[in-house]
Scaffold this active site. Structure first.
Site, PDB file in Angstrom:
ATOM      1  N   PRO A 128      16.851  29.514  58.427  1.00  0.00           N
ATOM      2  CG  PRO A 128      18.771  30.129  57.944  1.00  0.00           C
ATOM      3  CD  PRO A 128      17.994  30.086  59.071  1.00  0.00           C
ATOM      4  CB  CYS A 129      15.022  24.661  57.358  1.00  0.00           C
ATOM      5  SG  CYS A 129      13.452  25.541  56.814  1.00  0.00           S
TER       6      CYS A 129
END
Length: 165
Positions: free
Chosen positions: A126-127
């Site tokens: 989850p950047c």
């Protein structure tokens, strides 16, 4: 040997890529740092059932943490950043500086940002949960609009109606 498929999502088509049967890429349309299509290998939908199932559950608001086996290909520093991204809880954010501190190098926030931008497995790694020091949205390979929509979704501010968050 690489294979790929393309699935629909509320954020547009997602290209899933596997190497030797292990997920190594999730790319959005028009994503910055998206590899060329010819590097994705042959099209084969049969390898991606678990990824499609978990992504579907995530988009339905039923899954908060992915449990897929991943092959994260990058430098040792990039892989360490991507592993830290996986530790950011659903619905929360961290700044680039906080991630640099976690890695034991407080001055590495720019390097963290560069590694974050090269994340090959968006959403699952989850950047989108990384923000500027003041909480502002900064860089996202899939575009700031998608980043905002993903964050809003995880915080319950966006409800799906049909296929549009």
């Amino acid at each position: 040997m690489k294979q790929h498929t393309v699935i629909d999502s509320p954020y547009g088509p997602l290209t899933l890529v596997a190497e030797d049967g292990v997920l190594c890429g999730l790319y959005m349309t028009d994503q910055r740092h998206r590899p060329h299509e010819e590097t994705f290998g042959t099209r084969d939908e049969s390898l991606f059932g678990a990824a499609e199932e978990q992504l579907g559950a995530y988009f339905a608001g039923e899954l908060k943490e992915f449990t897929l086996e991943l092959r994260l290909c990058g430098t040792p520093f990039q892989r360490s950043v991507w592993e830290q991204l996986r530790k950011i809880p659903y619905g929360e954010t961290r700044s680039y500086g906080q991630l640099a501190d976690t890695l034991g190098n407080a001055g590495a926030s720019r390097a963290v940002g560069l590694a974050n931008g090269k994340n090959p497995i968006g959403i699952i790694v989850p950047c989108h949960r990384v923000v500027g020091a003041n909480g502002s949205l900064t860089g996202y390979g899939g575009g700031l609009d998608r980043k905002q929509r993903l964050l809003d979704f995880e915080n319950g501010a966006a409800l799906f109606q049909g296929n549009t968050p």
